[in-house]
Design a protein around this motif. Structure first.
Motif: not given
Length: 398
Positions: A210-232
């Motif tokens: 995704h291209s996000v406008n940050l302070d009048n600058k276009i930043a190409d950011v990557r979207v990743k699935p959020f992987t969780l560690e082990m829970g109980i």
């Protein structure tokens, strides 16, 4: 009958010069055309006609060749113009591709730098996990059970259980549920976004970049699935006995164990006068730990000691104070180890550094991913880290 001449000179004699050389027919003032001459002229005429016909055919062929050449020249001129236009387009395309190549190279160099940083962080994380394993934070016991250290958590009371028997009020049964919080390490220039609708999160993950406008600058950011560690997750079923109590801090006396059991039985038998206790069915005494389990004969006899933490213990005329607590039987049930990918939360990587403060950048990211035109939606929570490392915890977003 005599023939008389007619015409001019008729009647005059004709003189002839027999001494002179004979003259040609032309010299006599007339031509004599023979049959052979006429055939020759006719043949010559036919030959000339044939020759003329051939020259006409050659001229027609030449005219046709000329027309074909003119047509070829016109087509060649058109092809030349098209070739020049195509050459201009190719030059523009080459220049555009060169610019895209430069941009692509710069982007991948930046991503490669970020990946190297993440790789270094992961190596440090792996080293830390190895150290924890070496310290024995999680070891396999001889009986095949896994011993794992679990952080102190708050227990949530869920419900009471009724038993269908003759002494429904003898024991107290309750169920306690516990769920551990799952920690996640959020590194520098990363952000976590949790959406109200999981379809929005899944759609953004499929898009990838995704291209996000940050302070009048276009930043190409990557979207990743959020992987969780082990829970109980687990439940504790606790049964508080109505006939048994635990006794601790029993004084160390120089008497046999049998005598001590008798003293304990006599002491808590007399406690019936104070609203609890009564006839004792059994005394299980441990001299080494100086503890005992007293079992009364009457159901509900232990309920009188629920609010009593200290109780007098009289031996040979001397009074001591022993600790009294309910006797509980605890069973661990529905123990679950789980890990997975969050359906509502996404991880943003590769966010470029700006001159703005962390809160302002977080607001710009939130505004971008809230817009439906950017395939976004309503955001429940967001956390952005511009410097250092932050730990965030999740409970149920599985």
């Amino acid at each position: 009958m005599r023939h008389r001449p007619r015409g001019p000179g008729a009647g005059h004699p004709i003189s002839m010069d027999l001494t002179s050389l004979p003259l040609s027919l032309k010299d006599n003032g007339f031509n004599l055309i023979t049959r052979d001459s006429r055939d020759a002229e006719k043949y010559e005429m036919e030959r000339l006609k044939e020759e003329l016909k051939k020259w006409k055919e050659r001229v027609e062929k030449a005219e046709k060749a000329k027309a074909d050449l003119l047509l070829c020249k016109s087509s060649a001129d058109e092809e030349y113009v098209k070739a020049e236009e195509e050459l201009v387009k190719l030059k523009d395309l080459q220049e555009k591709q060169y610019k895209n190549l430069i941009k692509f190279r710069d982007t991948h160099e930046r991503e490669f730098y970020i990946l190297n940083q993440e790789n270094a962080d992961l190596k440090r994380e792996i080293e830390k996990i190895r150290e924890e394993l070496a310290e024995g934070s999680s070891v396999l016991l001889q009986d095949g059970q896994i011993k794992k250290k679990v952080a102190e958590v708050k227990m949530k009371f869920t419900h009471m259980e009724d038993l269908e028997d003759d002494y429904a009020d003898v024991n107290t049964h309750c169920v306690l549920g516990a769920t551990t919080k799952i920690p996640f390490r959020l590194n520098q220039n990363q952000a976590l976004l949790t959406f109200e609708d999981e379809e929005v999160a899944q759609r953004l993950v499929k898009m990838g970049k995704h291209s996000v406008n940050l302070d009048n600058k276009i930043a190409d950011v990557r979207v990743k699935p959020f992987t969780l560690e082990m829970g109980i997750k687990f439940e504790l079923r606790v049964t508080i006995s109505g006939k048994k109590i635990n006794v601790s801090d029993i004084p160390e006396l120089s008497i046999p164990e049998d005598w001590m059991r008798d003293k304990l039985e006599l002491n808590f038998y007399k406690s019936e006068q104070r609203g609890g206790g009564g006839e004792v069915e059994n005394v299980n005494y441990d001299n080494q730990s100086r503890t005992a389990v007293i079992t009364f004969l009457r159901p509900g006899a232990a309920n009188g000691f629920v609010r009593c933490a200290q109780y007098p213990f009289v031996v040979n005329g001397r009074s001591y104070r022993v600790s009294v607590s309910p006797h509980t039987d605890v069973h661990l049930e529905k123990f679950q180890l789980y890990c997975g990918v969050s359906k509502k939360t996404i991880l943003l990587k590769g966010i470029q550094e700006t001159d703005e403060d962390e809160e302002s950048v977080q607001d710009m990211i939130e505004i971008h991913f809230q817009k439906p035109s950017n395939s976004g939606g309503e955001i429940e929570k967001i956390k952005y880290v511009s410097k250092g490392v932050t730990w965030v915890c999740f409970e149920e977003d599985i």
